[in-house]
Write a protein that holds these residues in place. Structure first.
Motif, short mmCIF file in Angstrom:
data_model
loop_
_atom_site.label_atom_id
_atom_site.label_comp_id
_atom_site.label_asym_id
_atom_site.label_seq_id
_atom_site.Cartn_x
_atom_site.Cartn_y
_atom_site.Cartn_z
N GLU A 2 -10.42 -1.30 -2.62
CA GLU A 2 -10.45 0.17 -2.52
C GLU A 2 -10.85 0.82 -3.84
O GLU A 2 -11.59 1.81 -3.86
CB GLU A 2 -9.08 0.67 -2.08
N HIS B 18 -2.68 -8.12 -3.60
CA HIS B 18 -3.09 -6.83 -3.06
C HIS B 18 -4.61 -6.68 -3.14
O HIS B 18 -5.13 -5.78 -3.81
CB HIS B 18 -2.40 -5.69 -3.81
N GLN C 297 0.83 -1.22 0.00
CA GLN C 297 0.00 0.00 0.00
C GLN C 297 0.86 1.27 0.00
O GLN C 297 0.57 2.23 -0.71
CB GLN C 297 -0.93 -0.02 1.22
N ASP D 7 -6.58 -5.61 -0.90
CA ASP D 7 -7.03 -4.35 -0.31
C ASP D 7 -7.10 -3.23 -1.35
O ASP D 7 -8.04 -2.44 -1.36
CB ASP D 7 -6.12 -3.95 0.84
N LEU D 8 -6.13 -3.18 -2.26
CA LEU D 8 -6.16 -2.16 -3.32
C LEU D 8 -7.30 -2.43 -4.30
O LEU D 8 -7.96 -1.50 -4.77
CB LEU D 8 -4.83 -2.12 -4.06
#
Length: 170
Positions: A132, A126, A72, A128-129
């Motif tokens: 998001e 990733h 991140q 989380d990205l």
């Protein structure tokens, strides 16, 4: 597998205990070799009699226009805070269309000669990205300029469509 081993052997040059005539010409041989693709620094010359020059095979001239996101903080530093427009390619290693789109994107970004850069985000590494940026389908390409999402698309596009997409970003 055998092809990779053969390719590795063909792309590395080793001169061991070269004869005197070749030793004196070794510097003459370095200049043509320097036009090959060097990744990182050129290898040091330790001893003229055992000159070893190792180089990696370049699959495309686009190898320096893209980078993989590590975490991140790396994303924030290299994409959000970038002064240049960034194409973010959300992909997965198991995705066939992603493997088709990636080289096309790199080729089109390389044509821009540094005006645009490309970040690659593996959604498996990733998540989380991906969450998001609301990535639900791969491949998804998001154009970010000055930290803001400007445009995006999903799926495979032709080179002409990619060129239009990149021109809108600049």
């Amino acid at each position: 597998m055998a092809h990779r081993l053969l390719l590795r052997r063909l792309t590395s040059v080793t001169l061991r205990e070269a004869p005197r005539s070749l030793q004196s010409q070794s510097s003459a041989h370095l200049s043509p070799l320097s036009s090959f693709c060097w990744h990182g620094t050129k290898p040091p010359l330790h001893h003229p009699a055992s000159l070893r020059i190792a180089r990696r095979f370049c699959a495309s001239p686009a190898s320096d226009v893209s980078f993989n996101i590590q975490n991140q903080a790396d994303f924030t530093d290299r994409v959000i805070n970038s002064t240049k427009p960034v194409l973010v390619d959300f992909h997965a290693s198991w995705c066939g269309p992603c493997r088709m789109l990636g080289p096309r994107l790199e080729k089109m970004v390389a044509k821009q000669e540094g005006k645009v850069i490309m970040a690659k985000v593996d959604i498996d590494d990733h998540t989380d990205l991906a969450i998001e940026y609301k990535v639900s389908v791969v491949p998804t390409v998001i154009a970010i300029k000055d930290g803001d999402v400007v445009d995006q698309f999903t799926g495979v596009k032709s080179e002409d469509d990619l060129e239009v997409f990149i021109k809108k970003l600049m």
